[in-house]
Design a protein around this motif. Sequence first.
Motif, PDB file in Angstrom:
ATOM      1  N   GLU A   1       0.875  -1.176   0.000  1.00  0.00           N
ATOM      2  CA  GLU A   1       0.000   0.000   0.000  1.00  0.00           C
ATOM      3  C   GLU A   1       0.908   1.221   0.000  1.00  0.00           C
ATOM      4  O   GLU A   1       1.756   1.364   0.878  1.00  0.00           O
ATOM      5  CB  GLU A   1      -0.902  -0.010   1.224  1.00  0.00           C
ATOM      6  CG  GLU A   1      -1.882   1.156   1.278  1.00  0.00           C
ATOM      7  CD  GLU A   1      -2.837   1.057   2.461  1.00  0.00           C
ATOM      8  OE1 GLU A   1      -3.759   1.887   2.525  1.00  0.00           O
ATOM      9  OE2 GLU A   1      -2.659   0.162   3.320  1.00  0.00           O
ATOM     10  N   LEU A   2       0.763   2.071  -0.989  1.00  0.00           N
ATOM     11  CA  LEU A   2       1.606   3.254  -1.156  1.00  0.00           C
ATOM     12  C   LEU A   2       0.746   4.497  -1.041  1.00  0.00           C
ATOM     13  O   LEU A   2      -0.329   4.574  -1.645  1.00  0.00           O
ATOM     14  CB  LEU A   2       2.287   3.219  -2.526  1.00  0.00           C
ATOM     15  CG  LEU A   2       3.102   4.452  -2.938  1.00  0.00           C
ATOM     16  CD1 LEU A   2       4.428   4.492  -2.186  1.00  0.00           C
ATOM     17  CD2 LEU A   2       3.362   4.450  -4.447  1.00  0.00           C
ATOM     18  N   GLU A   3       1.230   5.471  -0.301  1.00  0.00           N
ATOM     19  CA  GLU A   3       0.568   6.772  -0.240  1.00  0.00           C
ATOM     20  C   GLU A   3       1.587   7.859  -0.544  1.00  0.00           C
ATOM     21  O   GLU A   3       2.746   7.767  -0.132  1.00  0.00           O
ATOM     22  CB  GLU A   3      -0.050   7.019   1.143  1.00  0.00           C
ATOM     23  CG  GLU A   3      -1.258   6.149   1.433  1.00  0.00           C
ATOM     24  CD  GLU A   3      -1.960   6.529   2.736  1.00  0.00           C
ATOM     25  OE1 GLU A   3      -1.451   7.433   3.443  1.00  0.00           O
ATOM     26  OE2 GLU A   3      -3.008   5.937   3.036  1.00  0.00           O
ATOM     27  N   LEU A   4       1.152   8.860  -1.263  1.00  0.00           N
ATOM     28  CA  LEU A   4       2.013  10.004  -1.569  1.00  0.00           C
ATOM     29  C   LEU A   4       1.148  11.177  -2.004  1.00  0.00           C
ATOM     30  O   LEU A   4      -0.049  11.027  -2.275  1.00  0.00           O
ATOM     31  CB  LEU A   4       3.038   9.651  -2.652  1.00  0.00           C
ATOM     32  CG  LEU A   4       2.543   9.133  -4.013  1.00  0.00           C
ATOM     33  CD1 LEU A   4       2.062  10.262  -4.938  1.00  0.00           C
ATOM     34  CD2 LEU A   4       3.645   8.354  -4.714  1.00  0.00           C
ATOM     35  N   GLU A   5       1.792  12.330  -2.077  1.00  0.00           N
ATOM     36  CA  GLU A   5       1.149  13.516  -2.635  1.00  0.00           C
ATOM     37  C   GLU A   5       1.951  13.979  -3.845  1.00  0.00           C
ATOM     38  O   GLU A   5       3.181  13.885  -3.846  1.00  0.00           O
ATOM     39  CB  GLU A   5       1.096  14.634  -1.597  1.00  0.00           C
ATOM     40  CG  GLU A   5       0.179  14.331  -0.422  1.00  0.00           C
ATOM     41  CD  GLU A   5       0.215  15.435   0.625  1.00  0.00           C
ATOM     42  OE1 GLU A   5      -0.456  16.463   0.425  1.00  0.00           O
ATOM     43  OE2 GLU A   5       0.949  15.265   1.614  1.00  0.00           O
ATOM     44  N   TRP A   6       1.243  14.427  -4.878  1.00  0.00           N
ATOM     45  CA  TRP A   6       1.926  14.949  -6.054  1.00  0.00           C
ATOM     46  C   TRP A   6       1.321  16.275  -6.495  1.00  0.00           C
ATOM     47  O   TRP A   6       0.151  16.562  -6.254  1.00  0.00           O
ATOM     48  CB  TRP A   6       1.924  13.944  -7.206  1.00  0.00           C
ATOM     49  CG  TRP A   6       0.584  13.490  -7.743  1.00  0.00           C
ATOM     50  CD1 TRP A   6      -0.067  12.321  -7.456  1.00  0.00           C
ATOM     51  CD2 TRP A   6      -0.266  14.176  -8.697  1.00  0.00           C
ATOM     52  NE1 TRP A   6      -1.252  12.230  -8.149  1.00  0.00           N
ATOM     53  CE2 TRP A   6      -1.397  13.355  -8.925  1.00  0.00           C
ATOM     54  CE3 TRP A   6      -0.174  15.393  -9.371  1.00  0.00           C
ATOM     55  CZ2 TRP A   6      -2.419  13.712  -9.796  1.00  0.00           C
ATOM     56  CZ3 TRP A   6      -1.199  15.762 -10.248  1.00  0.00           C
ATOM     57  CH2 TRP A   6      -2.304  14.925 -10.450  1.00  0.00           C
ATOM     58  N   LYS A   7       2.174  17.068  -7.139  1.00  0.00           N
ATOM     59  CA  LYS A   7       1.765  18.362  -7.712  1.00  0.00           C
ATOM     60  C   LYS A   7       2.441  18.485  -9.073  1.00  0.00           C
ATOM     61  O   LYS A   7       3.641  18.279  -9.207  1.00  0.00           O
ATOM     62  CB  LYS A   7       2.204  19.503  -6.789  1.00  0.00           C
ATOM     63  CG  LYS A   7       1.844  20.893  -7.291  1.00  0.00           C
ATOM     64  CD  LYS A   7       2.170  21.964  -6.241  1.00  0.00           C
ATOM     65  CE  LYS A   7       3.656  22.120  -6.005  1.00  0.00           C
ATOM     66  NZ  LYS A   7       3.975  23.285  -5.119  1.00  0.00           N
ATOM     67  N   ILE A   8       1.670  18.821 -10.074  1.00  0.00           N
ATOM     68  CA  ILE A   8       2.193  18.908 -11.442  1.00  0.00           C
ATOM     69  C   ILE A   8       2.171  20.365 -11.911  1.00  0.00           C
ATOM     70  O   ILE A   8       1.267  21.127 -11.562  1.00  0.00           O
ATOM     71  CB  ILE A   8       1.371  18.006 -12.408  1.00  0.00           C
ATOM     72  CG1 ILE A   8       2.081  17.836 -13.754  1.00  0.00           C
ATOM     73  CG2 ILE A   8      -0.043  18.532 -12.579  1.00  0.00           C
ATOM     74  CD1 ILE A   8       3.254  16.915 -13.717  1.00  0.00           C
ATOM     75  N   ALA A   9       3.174  20.731 -12.690  1.00  0.00           N
ATOM     76  CA  ALA A   9       3.206  22.073 -13.270  1.00  0.00           C
ATOM     77  C   ALA A   9       2.153  22.197 -14.373  1.00  0.00           C
ATOM     78  O   ALA A   9       1.661  21.194 -14.898  1.00  0.00           O
ATOM     79  CB  ALA A   9       4.595  22.368 -13.825  1.00  0.00           C
ATOM     80  N   GLU A  10       1.830  23.422 -14.751  1.00  0.00           N
ATOM     81  CA  GLU A  10       0.849  23.631 -15.820  1.00  0.00           C
ATOM     82  C   GLU A  10       1.316  22.950 -17.106  1.00  0.00           C
ATOM     83  O   GLU A  10       2.460  23.096 -17.524  1.00  0.00           O
ATOM     84  CB  GLU A  10       0.645  25.118 -16.062  1.00  0.00           C
ATOM     85  CG  GLU A  10      -0.105  25.823 -14.938  1.00  0.00           C
ATOM     86  CD  GLU A  10      -0.510  27.236 -15.305  1.00  0.00           C
ATOM     87  OE1 GLU A  10      -0.257  27.644 -16.455  1.00  0.00           O
ATOM     88  OE2 GLU A  10      -1.084  27.927 -14.444  1.00  0.00           O
ATOM     89  N   GLY A  11       0.408  22.179 -17.691  1.00  0.00           N
ATOM     90  CA  GLY A  11       0.717  21.471 -18.923  1.00  0.00           C
ATOM     91  C   GLY A  11       1.593  20.256 -18.726  1.00  0.00           C
ATOM     92  O   GLY A  11       2.101  19.685 -19.696  1.00  0.00           O
ATOM     93  N   GLY A  12       1.773  19.827 -17.467  1.00  0.00           N
ATOM     94  CA  GLY A  12       2.728  18.775 -17.151  1.00  0.00           C
ATOM     95  C   GLY A  12       2.173  17.368 -17.195  1.00  0.00           C
ATOM     96  O   GLY A  12       0.967  17.125 -17.149  1.00  0.00           O
ATOM     97  N   ASN A  13       3.122  16.417 -17.275  1.00  0.00           N
ATOM     98  CA  ASN A  13       2.821  14.995 -17.375  1.00  0.00           C
ATOM     99  C   ASN A  13       3.868  14.230 -16.573  1.00  0.00           C
ATOM    100  O   ASN A  13       5.055  14.530 -16.647  1.00  0.00           O
ATOM    101  CB  ASN A  13       2.857  14.553 -18.846  1.00  0.00           C
ATOM    102  CG  ASN A  13       2.396  13.114 -19.057  1.00  0.00           C
ATOM    103  OD1 ASN A  13       2.372  12.306 -18.157  1.00  0.00           O
ATOM    104  ND2 ASN A  13       2.033  12.821 -20.303  1.00  0.00           N
ATOM    105  N   SER A  14       3.440  13.267 -15.772  1.00  0.00           N
ATOM    106  CA  SER A  14       4.350  12.383 -15.054  1.00  0.00           C
ATOM    107  C   SER A  14       3.563  11.117 -14.724  1.00  0.00           C
ATOM    108  O   SER A  14       2.499  10.868 -15.316  1.00  0.00           O
ATOM    109  CB  SER A  14       4.903  13.062 -13.786  1.00  0.00           C
ATOM    110  OG  SER A  14       5.834  12.244 -13.122  1.00  0.00           O
ATOM    111  N   GLY A  15       4.064  10.317 -13.797  1.00  0.00           N
ATOM    112  CA  GLY A  15       3.347   9.112 -13.432  1.00  0.00           C
ATOM    113  C   GLY A  15       4.058   8.353 -12.333  1.00  0.00           C
ATOM    114  O   GLY A  15       5.257   8.527 -12.111  1.00  0.00           O
TER     115      GLY A  15
END
Length: 234
Positions: free
Chosen positions: A84-98
């Motif tokens: 079980e994994l928990e995290l927080e993420w924030k992406i820049a405008e127009g951004g892509n990650s995973g």
Amino acid sequence: MKYLRLSAAGLLALALTVNVQADGLPKKGKWESLFDGKDLKGWHVYQKAGQPVTEKWTVDNSAIHLAQGGVGDLVTDKEYGDFELELEWKIAEGGNSGVIYHVHEDPKYKATYMTGPEMQVLDNERHPDAKKGRDGNRTAGSLYDIQKPVTPNAAKPAGEWNKARLVIHNGKVEHYLNGKKTAEYTASGPEWDKMVEESKFKGWEGFGKYSTGHIALQDHGDKVWYRNIKIREL
């Protein structure tokens, strides 16, 4: 016939007695932090174990930050199976990650996504991937390019923190974003094979074939932040 009546507290106590939590998951590993907010100990760039992480992956205000793309995905040193994994993420405008899991690190696989399924991280409003694929299966929280979101539009706008949760247990996988379930699937068997065959991953030799592997934070060339990363093995 006599019936046994148990209060909610009694049921919870019984569940704990048989080593099972109230949410149905086995009570095994303790929560472990994967990032202390200070340095990138415990992580390395994909295919570069033992080498220093470059300044493009850095620590910014107690968050892992991809300041500039082109260095490669960041992966855990350790491999995980059920967790079980928990995290927080924030992406820049127009951004892509995973967030990519069960990544097999082998020179024949040039990228983490060649073996590991992905929980998408995206600016749904501005990145064109949100409108590609089928029925939103490339939007934030989805199983990238394979399954449309169980709950659409769970992501917050670019620049805001999103809380994600990924649960893998006995082949069943669930994605959550900001408290809402966004994906649910079994990562093996005929139904899984059919979903993969209908995706961009059709015919990929190693995709989804491994039941253990590294966890990866994707370098898609865009600025992204991850923080409060913790895991417990199931």
